[in-house]
Design a protein around this motif. Structure first.
Motif, mmCIF file in Angstrom:
data_model
loop_
_atom_site.group_PDB
_atom_site.id
_atom_site.type_symbol
_atom_site.label_atom_id
_atom_site.label_comp_id
_atom_site.label_asym_id
_atom_site.label_seq_id
_atom_site.Cartn_x
_atom_site.Cartn_y
_atom_site.Cartn_z
ATOM 1 N N ASP A 137 0.830 -1.218 0.000
ATOM 2 C CA ASP A 137 0.000 0.000 0.000
ATOM 3 C C ASP A 137 0.856 1.256 0.000
ATOM 4 N N ASP A 138 1.917 1.240 0.812
ATOM 5 C CA ASP A 138 2.783 2.429 0.889
ATOM 6 C C ASP A 138 3.547 2.629 -0.414
ATOM 7 N N GLY A 139 4.062 1.542 -0.963
ATOM 8 C CA GLY A 139 4.930 1.650 -2.136
ATOM 9 C C GLY A 139 4.195 2.025 -3.412
ATOM 10 N N ILE A 140 2.909 1.761 -3.407
ATOM 11 C CA ILE A 140 2.130 1.973 -4.638
ATOM 12 C C ILE A 140 1.494 3.361 -4.681
ATOM 13 N N LYS A 141 1.589 4.069 -3.535
ATOM 14 C CA LYS A 141 0.937 5.379 -3.428
ATOM 15 C C LYS A 141 1.337 6.294 -4.597
ATOM 16 N N LYS A 142 0.353 6.837 -5.264
ATOM 17 C CA LYS A 142 0.547 7.804 -6.369
ATOM 18 C C LYS A 142 1.306 7.237 -7.570
ATOM 19 N N ALA A 143 1.454 5.917 -7.655
ATOM 20 C CA ALA A 143 2.192 5.353 -8.804
ATOM 21 C C ALA A 143 1.437 5.630 -10.102
ATOM 22 N N ASP A 144 2.194 6.027 -11.132
ATOM 23 C CA ASP A 144 1.613 6.181 -12.474
ATOM 24 C C ASP A 144 1.757 4.875 -13.246
ATOM 25 N N ILE A 145 2.838 4.148 -12.925
ATOM 26 C CA ILE A 145 3.106 2.862 -13.566
ATOM 27 C C ILE A 145 3.468 1.868 -12.459
ATOM 28 N N VAL A 146 2.899 0.664 -12.516
ATOM 29 C CA VAL A 146 3.353 -0.406 -11.611
ATOM 30 C C VAL A 146 3.920 -1.524 -12.479
#
Ligand code: ASP
Length: 309
Positions: free
Chosen positions: A207-216
């Protein structure tokens, strides 16, 4: 310093060089199906694969043939050939056939560099151990560029088995060179020592690492490179790090997902998400693979030609 006739990794490449390849791949994407190009007519490309591969090998073959080269495929996956003298012996034999390009995939890091010192052809690293997979990072960047335009301040989160991934390493190097913010998300046992030196944000919580990600970018567990102690259970990994639509809720609204393949559906990626064309760039990655490899072959061919003139 003489120009580099090999493509061994993203390390050492400038943003200018990278962007030139990305732009050229756009050109090939448009013309490849319309007409056959003759750039590599009379040239020989050897695919030398010491590990299994479907996408990368086929993609190099199609790229080379689209430029009118002759292609020879040699697969030594599952054989007992190891690094060292045996590889050099194989290389010397092939060298005698005077290939213009050797596309090498090998389970050991550093093999492409080693081979480049023993042959006259241009070496393209198609993945060496945990080290680098430059054409994968270039094709990923070409896809991102088409979808998002710019890399400055783009938030890219790379999730999964970072430790064993040459794709992660090449992508981090490339994305940082082009100005993106890169986060990695992995269980603590799959985060490489010293990764902070690459300028990435490090997370063990999805959850923390994905915050505001444009690309995963999603990576599989590369069990073939694990030493036992670091192998998490697939169930636990799926529970904590497997990505589905719901787990993307903290990412940016129009987040896009990528995966270099091969995918383990139901482990690191949910099947519905993988097949959701609004979110998933997986097919674009495969398609772009051919154009990027055409651009890389052409670039090295031009460098060799200028050296010989
Ligand atoms: N195909 C990629 C590689 O060769 C990723 C993977 O195998 O998971 O590194």
């Amino acid at each position: 310093m003489s120009p580099n006739i090999h493509l061994l990794g993203i390390e050492g490449m400038s943003s200018k060089q990278i962007l030139k390849i990305l732009k050229r791949s756009d050109f090939f994407l448009n013309v490849r199906k319309k007409r056959k190009l003759e750039t590599l007519k009379g040239k020989l490309v050897i695919n030398l694969f010491f590990e299994n591969s479907t996408r990368t090998k086929a993609s190099f073959e199609i790229a080379a043939k689209s430029l009118s080269a002759e292609v020879l495929n040699i697969s030594v996956a599952n054989s007992s050939i190891k690094k060292g003298e045996t590889l050099i012996d194989t290389a010397s034999t092939l060298n005698a056939m005077k290939p213009d390009f050797l596309i090498l995939r090998h389970p050991n890091s550093g093999t492409a560099l080693m081979l480049s010192k023993h042959v006259e052809s241009s070496i393209i690293n198609a993945g060496d151990g945990r080290h680098e997979h430059p054409t994968q990072a270039l094709l990923d960047a070409a896809v991102i560029r088409r979808k998002k335009g710019n890399f400055e301040n783009l938030n890219v989160s790379i999730c999964g088995d970072i430790s064993n991934s040459r794709v992660a390493r090449s992508n981090i190097l490339l994305l940082k060179t082009l100005g993106a913010n890169v986060s990695i998300i992995a269980p603590p046992t799959l985060i490489p020592k010293d990764i902070d030196k690459m300028g990435v944000n490090i997370f063990s919580n999805l959850d923390d690492g994905i915050k505001k990600a444009d690309i995963v970018m999603i990576l599989r567990l590369q069990a073939e490179r694990m030493n036992g102690t670091e192998t998490p259970s697939r169930r636990e990994f799926h529970h904590l790090f497997g990505i589905n639509e719901k787990k993307l809720k903290n990412a940016s609204k129009d987040v896009l997902i990528m995966h270099p393949g091969p995918m383990n559906r139901g482990v690191e990626i949910d099947s519905l998400l993988a097949d959701n064309n609004e979110r998933s760039l997986i097919n674009d990655q495969v398609e772009m693979g051919v154009s990027i490899r055409m651009a890389c072959l052409e670039m090295l061919y031009e460098i060799r030609k200028n050296l010989n003139e």
